[in-house]
Design an enzyme around this catalytic site. Structure first.
Site, PDB file in Angstrom:
ATOM      1  N   LYS A 174     -37.825 -81.614 -47.994  1.00 40.56           N
ATOM      2  CA  LYS A 174     -38.572 -80.511 -48.614  1.00 40.56           C
ATOM      3  C   LYS A 174     -38.588 -80.440 -50.195  1.00 40.56           C
ATOM      4  CE  LYS A 174     -38.207 -77.378 -44.670  1.00 40.56           C
ATOM      5  NZ  LYS A 174     -37.240 -76.468 -44.193  1.00 40.56           N
ATOM      6  N   GLU A 183     -39.126 -88.516 -54.606  1.00 44.70           N
ATOM      7  CA  GLU A 183     -37.677 -88.124 -54.151  1.00 44.70           C
ATOM      8  C   GLU A 183     -37.311 -86.925 -55.307  1.00 44.70           C
ATOM      9  OE1 GLU A 183     -35.373 -87.001 -52.579  1.00 44.70           O
ATOM     10  OE2 GLU A 183     -34.445 -88.793 -51.525  1.00 44.70           O
ATOM     11  N   ASP A 184     -36.737 -85.947 -54.840  1.00 42.52           N
ATOM     12  CA  ASP A 184     -36.184 -84.835 -55.994  1.00 42.52           C
ATOM     13  C   ASP A 184     -35.104 -85.094 -56.744  1.00 42.52           C
ATOM     14  OD1 ASP A 184     -34.618 -84.987 -53.535  1.00 42.52           O
ATOM     15  OD2 ASP A 184     -34.591 -82.687 -53.065  1.00 42.52           O
ATOM     16  N   ASP A 195     -28.586 -88.783 -55.716  1.00 46.59           N
ATOM     17  CA  ASP A 195     -27.176 -88.143 -55.939  1.00 46.59           C
ATOM     18  C   ASP A 195     -26.207 -89.663 -55.784  1.00 46.59           C
ATOM     19  OD1 ASP A 195     -24.743 -86.910 -56.302  1.00 46.59           O
ATOM     20  OD2 ASP A 195     -25.116 -85.700 -54.729  1.00 46.59           O
ATOM     21  N   PHE A 241     -24.205 -78.770 -59.042  1.00 45.76           N
ATOM     22  CA  PHE A 241     -25.155 -78.598 -57.989  1.00 45.76           C
ATOM     23  C   PHE A 241     -26.315 -77.848 -58.608  1.00 45.76           C
ATOM     24  CE2 PHE A 241     -27.095 -76.733 -54.057  1.00 45.76           C
ATOM     25  CZ  PHE A 241     -27.257 -77.933 -53.196  1.00 45.76           C
ATOM     26  N   VAL A 242     -27.616 -78.431 -58.455  1.00 45.41           N
ATOM     27  CA  VAL A 242     -28.703 -77.925 -59.134  1.00 45.41           C
ATOM     28  C   VAL A 242     -29.658 -77.036 -57.933  1.00 45.41           C
ATOM     29  CG1 VAL A 242     -28.646 -78.961 -61.195  1.00 45.41           C
ATOM     30  CG2 VAL A 242     -30.249 -79.961 -59.457  1.00 45.41           C
ATOM     31  N   ASP A 301     -33.266 -76.879 -52.928  1.00 36.74           N
ATOM     32  CA  ASP A 301     -32.652 -75.415 -52.328  1.00 36.74           C
ATOM     33  C   ASP A 301     -31.043 -75.555 -52.199  1.00 36.74           C
ATOM     34  OD1 ASP A 301     -32.347 -77.543 -50.234  1.00 36.74           O
ATOM     35  OD2 ASP A 301     -32.034 -75.894 -48.835  1.00 36.74           O
ATOM     36  N   ARG A 349     -36.090 -72.248 -53.663  1.00 31.93           N
ATOM     37  CA  ARG A 349     -36.943 -73.541 -53.937  1.00 31.93           C
ATOM     38  C   ARG A 349     -38.187 -72.917 -54.827  1.00 31.93           C
ATOM     39  NH1 ARG A 349     -36.144 -77.605 -50.621  1.00 31.93           N
ATOM     40  NH2 ARG A 349     -35.275 -77.150 -48.476  1.00 31.93           N
TER      41      ARG A 349
HETATM   42  P1  5GP Z   1     -27.798 -88.543 -52.086  1.00 30.74           P
HETATM   43  O1  5GP Z   1     -28.057 -89.393 -50.629  1.00 30.74           O
HETATM   44  O2  5GP Z   1     -28.213 -89.456 -52.930  1.00 30.74           O
HETATM   45  O3  5GP Z   1     -26.274 -88.348 -52.031  1.00 30.74           O
HETATM   46  O4  5GP Z   1     -28.559 -87.352 -51.585  1.00 30.74           O
HETATM   47  C1  5GP Z   1     -29.724 -86.924 -52.039  1.00 30.74           C
HETATM   48  C2  5GP Z   1     -30.268 -85.956 -51.402  1.00 30.74           C
HETATM   49  O5  5GP Z   1     -29.207 -84.609 -51.374  1.00 30.74           O
HETATM   50  C3  5GP Z   1     -31.530 -85.190 -52.383  1.00 30.74           C
HETATM   51  O6  5GP Z   1     -32.664 -85.489 -51.701  1.00 30.74           O
HETATM   52  C4  5GP Z   1     -31.202 -83.643 -52.352  1.00 30.74           C
HETATM   53  O7  5GP Z   1     -31.848 -83.080 -50.864  1.00 30.74           O
HETATM   54  C5  5GP Z   1     -29.645 -83.558 -51.889  1.00 30.74           C
HETATM   55  N1  5GP Z   1     -28.999 -83.213 -53.135  1.00 30.74           N
HETATM   56  C6  5GP Z   1     -28.173 -84.146 -54.017  1.00 30.74           C
HETATM   57  N2  5GP Z   1     -27.735 -83.193 -55.102  1.00 30.74           N
HETATM   58  C7  5GP Z   1     -28.262 -82.016 -55.087  1.00 30.74           C
HETATM   59  C8  5GP Z   1     -28.134 -81.068 -55.939  1.00 30.74           C
HETATM   60  O8  5GP Z   1     -27.517 -81.023 -56.964  1.00 30.74           O
HETATM   61  N3  5GP Z   1     -29.098 -79.774 -55.424  1.00 30.74           N
HETATM   62  C9  5GP Z   1     -29.748 -79.883 -54.316  1.00 30.74           C
HETATM   63  N4  5GP Z   1     -30.364 -78.922 -54.003  1.00 30.74           N
HETATM   64  N5  5GP Z   1     -29.856 -80.849 -53.397  1.00 30.74           N
HETATM   65  C10 5GP Z   1     -29.178 -81.944 -53.832  1.00 30.74           C
END
Ligand code: 5GP
Length: 187
Positions: free
Chosen positions: A48, A104-105, A108, A158-159, A165, A171
């Site tokens: 989401k 993508e949001d 990470d 962590f944002v 969210d 959100r």
């Molecule tokens: P990755 O697989 O790249 O480690 O994680 C990506 C997903 O983790 C993002 O699509 C998001 O849903 C979540 N995520 C990673 N960092 C953050 C953050 O700082 N805040 C939030 N709310 N979600 C995050």
């Protein structure tokens, strides 16, 4: 909503405000419009978290595009990835031979995105690019991952807000902020 909302009390600080977001999204929309001239890309919203970014971005892209949605597992109440990616809702359309842009949001570790990309390449997308609102490059675990379009490079924090969210909350904050560790404790 303004800075007086009670939700702002749970933030350590605002990292990117709504005006900065609007400006960057507009810029990115222009870039995509130019890069995909003559094409009809499929823009895929990863639910989401990317919902706000996605709806703002597609309105800045002047192309005969189509949209689709995919939902994948999130962190739930945790603030660190488990490394396990689950598809909760798949695309409605076949991407075979299509120019696909994943929206993508945040990237990470890159685990989620590399999994998604592999899946869409496997399904025969003609081309595949990624547009991410935020990028935490310092935390990358998939070093060769290429994120084609990024709005903001952010530090390792962590944002929440603008679609992102914690435990399904925040959100609807119009700005992006660093969540105060006192809110999530050891999650
Ligand atoms: P990755 O697989 O790249 O480690 O994680 C990506 C997903 O983790 C993002 O699509 C998001 O849903 C979540 N995520 C990673 N960092 C953050 C953050 O700082 N805040 C939030 N709310 N979600 C995050």
């Amino acid at each position: 909503m303004n800075g007086e909302s009670k939700m702002y009390q749970d933030l350590d600080r605002i990292l990117v405000n709504r005006d900065e977001i609007r400006e960057k999204v507009k810029e990115l929309g222009k870039r995509i419009t130019e890069d995909y001239k003559g094409k009809s890309p499929v823009m895929v919203c990863i639910l989401k978290g990317a919902c706000m970014f996605f709806t703002d971005l597609i309105r800045e892209v002047d192309l005969p595009l189509s949209i689709d949605f995919m939902a994948i597992s999130s962190y739930g109440k945790a603030t660190k990835t488990s490394g396990v990616v689950r598809v909760l809702k798949d695309l409605d359309q076949d991407v075979l031979g299509k120019d696909v842009i994943i929206v993508e949001d945040i990237v990470d570790t890159g685990v989620t995105l590399s999994y998604l990309m592999e899946m869409l390449v496997h399904r025969g997308a003609a081309s595949l690019k990624v547009a991410a609102l935020l990028d935490k490059t310092a935390r990358r675990k998939v070093p060769d991952l290429k994120v084609d379009y990024v709005c903001f490079d952010i530090p390792d924090a962590f944002v929440v807000g603008y679609g992102l969210d914690f435990d399904q909350k925040y959100r609807n904050l119009p700005d992006i902020g660093v969540l105060s560790p006192k809110v999530y404790g050891d999650a």
